[in-house]
Design an enzyme around this catalytic site. Structure first.
Site, PDB file in Angstrom:
ATOM      1  N   ASP A  55       0.380  -7.995   1.227  1.00 45.23           N
ATOM      2  CA  ASP A  55       0.844  -6.144   1.384  1.00 45.23           C
ATOM      3  C   ASP A  55       1.999  -6.057   1.530  1.00 45.23           C
ATOM      4  OD1 ASP A  55       0.762  -3.523   1.467  1.00 45.23           O
ATOM      5  OD2 ASP A  55       0.467  -4.066   4.234  1.00 45.23           O
ATOM      6  N   HIS A  71       1.014  -0.986   0.267  1.00 48.91           N
ATOM      7  CA  HIS A  71       0.032  -0.048   0.278  1.00 48.91           C
ATOM      8  C   HIS A  71       0.864   0.626  -0.031  1.00 48.91           C
ATOM      9  CE1 HIS A  71      -0.137  -0.564   4.735  1.00 48.91           C
ATOM     10  NE2 HIS A  71       0.706   0.904   4.263  1.00 48.91           N
ATOM     11  N   SER A  91       5.307   1.890   7.563  1.00 44.17           N
ATOM     12  CA  SER A  91       4.450   1.074   7.183  1.00 44.17           C
ATOM     13  C   SER A  91       5.946   0.714   6.347  1.00 44.17           C
ATOM     14  CB  SER A  91       3.981   1.442   6.500  1.00 44.17           C
ATOM     15  OG  SER A  91       2.292   1.900   7.470  1.00 44.17           O
TER      16      SER A  91
END
Length: 588
Positions: free
Chosen positions: A200, A169, A278
């Site tokens: 992911d 993402h 992230s």
């Protein structure tokens, strides 16, 4: 080389002295008439204190009564241990005619393992990079154009083979990706090699050789046990420099991956994972990577709950790419199952008291071996591992995990031995595993959305990004019930099946009375069932009948005169500055 001169304060470190100190005793030896007596260092009296060779600053103000207290002599806070000299021997002191060789407390032994671990941790932190990405998302409401571009920053880290890992993402719908190393002021252009939407994870590469100077790849560690310390490193919001947060592994189970809309193994930790973390690595106390930070739980009743992608999922992604040259995904068995915890339910299927397993409810029609398994079959084992009545299998000592974990360890196209109970008979099947084909896909894998326009009617294929674009993040509550029912329960009957809807109507004279049709499913065209958007566009373009008749949900129909509709389409496209009546993927 001349003698070392000591300065006031801390004595210079000596490796030989420290090595000898480990073997020294913490007692003193007194030589008296041939007898050897052990004398503790702290037991020497005030006279011996005054006869010591002058090292350091002498006491001020003469003798102090409190100096004679035994607790002061034994206190490590108030009295530092004597330092060894270069030969590792203690001080020699003359006292009442005797020669006392005083052994002093040895300094702490050097733990070379700790030093090596600290060096490795520092090297691992240098492998953490900041990821800058410019995104240009598709506009599902106006699928012939894209939204305004925007920029984000996240984290990543260097692995072997001159590659970088980050979250999927973090680089989704990327236009440009740049990386910056720790302590550097240069941003390097990066290329996206693979994006794993389900797990992911994304893999990047940098062609500039300067980027790879002075950095070492991160080493991967094993799955950490519960309560093991972890350190999350990255570049979260709140500053520009690298950030480190610490915590412990608090849970390990099959998690719902928000971005991938799938369930895979995940770690729950109590370290803070904020926006920008992230893609950053989670290190254990040995400086090895045990996961990738990717999401956190935000709720008023919880604090510091973060989630990490563990190494088995990471290695599956890497090996999948190395094996196939591209990411192929995580396979599924292609069944929906039911727990068998009720004893009457087990008896009705012919299970013996010793047998355990789960009952098949439905089978995906698109699964490669859908003809082998049947509804009401009881899956007893997968690849020789018995499945419990609650659908779990042994994981580690004292832990169990959902048997989907076993499936996720396989690769697309692999085979698995499945043992089932059918009509009280045990059967074994060698079943081929494949990726999940959803009627409403969770992602469009970076492709622009498909569309087709005729007479002002805009037809689109429904996907989760489409629903999110139309109804925002709460699409699971705000989208039409019929679409949500398809999303949650419908199964694709063929590999190429899509859910086609009239997304909107571009108002014109040809479509008067149809303006309020929005996100309504299309079932058939001129009496023929619609499989996907491409088949609809093909049928409309080749139609030679007088009318175009579309059968919609709830028995609603749309009828247009064929020649008028095709002529009006050109004017509608010009009015709305639309370059083509259909997306490029429908033209081939």
């Amino acid at each position: 080389m001349g003698d070392l001169k000591r300065k006031r304060g801390r004595k210079p470190k000596n490796v030989v002295a420290e090595a000898n100190a480990a073997a020294s005793a913490s007692t003193s030896t007194a030589v008296d008439d041939g007898a050897v007596v052990a004398v503790p260092t702290e037991a020497t009296n005030q006279d011996s204190q005054t006869h010591r060779r002058g090292r350091g600053r002498p006491k001020k103000g003469g003798n102090h009564p409190e100096d004679d207290r035994s607790d002061m002599a034994a206190s490590p806070e108030r009295r530092a241990p004597r330092l060894y000299d270069h030969n590792g021997a203690g001080d020699s002191i003359a006292h009442n005619g005797h020669v006392i060789v005083e052994a002093v407390a040895a300094p702490p032994q050097v733990r070379w393992e700790s030093v090596a671990a600290a060096a490795k941790a520092a090297s691992s932190m240098d492998a953490v990079v900041k990821v800058f990405c410019v995104h240009t998302e598709p506009n599902f409401s106006l699928p012939w154009q894209r939204k305004r571009q925007y920029s984000t920053s996240s984290s990543g880290f260097i692995i072997g083979g001159r590659r970088i890992l980050t979250n999927a993402h973090s680089v989704e719908h990327h236009t440009q990706v740049k990386l910056k190393k720790r302590g550097s002021d240069t941003k390097y252009l990066a290329t996206v090699l693979a994006i794993g939407t389900e797990c992911d994870i994304a893999m990047l590469a940098v062609s500039d050789d300067e980027f790879w100077e002075g950095v070492s790849p991160v080493e991967f560690g094993d799955l950490p046990p519960l309560q093991d310390a972890v350190t999350v490193v990255g570049y979260p919001i709140g500053g520009d420099t690298i950030s480190v947060t610490s915590g412990v592994v608090s849970r390990m189970e099959i998690l719902s991956y928000v971005h991938g809309s799938t369930e895979l193994l995940g770690l729950q930790i109590d370290a803070a994972i904020n926006s920008g973390n992230s893609g950053g690595p989670a290190f254990n106390d040995k400086g090895k990577c045990v996961g990738i930070a990717f999401q956190s739980l935000k709720h008023e009743d919880v604090e510091n709950i973060g989630y990490v992608i563990p190494t088995p999922v990471i290695m599956h992604f890497i090996q999948d790419y190395e094996k196939n040259g591209a990411y192929t995904g995580f396979p599924i068995l292609g069944v929906e199952w039911q727990k068998m915890e009720n004893p009457d339910l087990r008896s009705s299927t012919g299970m013996s008291p010793e047998q355990k397993g789960v009952r098949i409810r439905r089978i995906e029609p698109t699964a490669p071996e859908s003809h082998l398994l049947k509804p009401s079959d009881v899956i007893l084992s997968f690849d020789g591992i018995d499945i419990a009545n609650d659908g779990t299998v042994p994981f580690r000592h004292g832990e169990r995990i959902g048997f989907s974990y076993l499936i996720s360890q396989k690769y697309t196209g692999d085979y698995a031995l499945v043992r089932v109970l059918r009509n009280s008979k045990i059967l074994e099947f060698n079943i081929k595993l494949d990726t999940h084909k959803r009627l409403i896909p969770a992602h469009i894998n970076g492709r622009p959305p498909s569309y087709y326009i005729i007479g002002g009617f805009v037809f689109s294929a429904v996907s989760v990004p489409y629903l999110r674009s139309e109804y925002a993040k709460d699409y699971e509550f705000d989208a039409p019930v019929k679409l949500l029912d398809k999303l949650l329960h419908a199964m694709a009957q063929s590999i190429d099946e899509q859910l086609v809807v009239v997304s909107q109507v571009l108002v014109a004279d040809i479509n008067i009375g149809y303006e309020d049709i929005v996100n309504t499913q299309v079932h058939a065209f001129n009496g023929k069932h619609i499989t996907n958007l491409k088949s609809l566009a093909s049928m409309v373009e080749s139609c030679e009948e007088e009318f175009l008749k579309f059968d919609l949900e709830c028995e609603q129909i749309v009828v247009l005169q064929t020649q008028k509709a095709k002529a009006a389409t050109k004017d509608i496209l010009a009015m709305h500055c639309i370059p083509s009546a259909m997306s490029d993927d429908l033209k081939t």
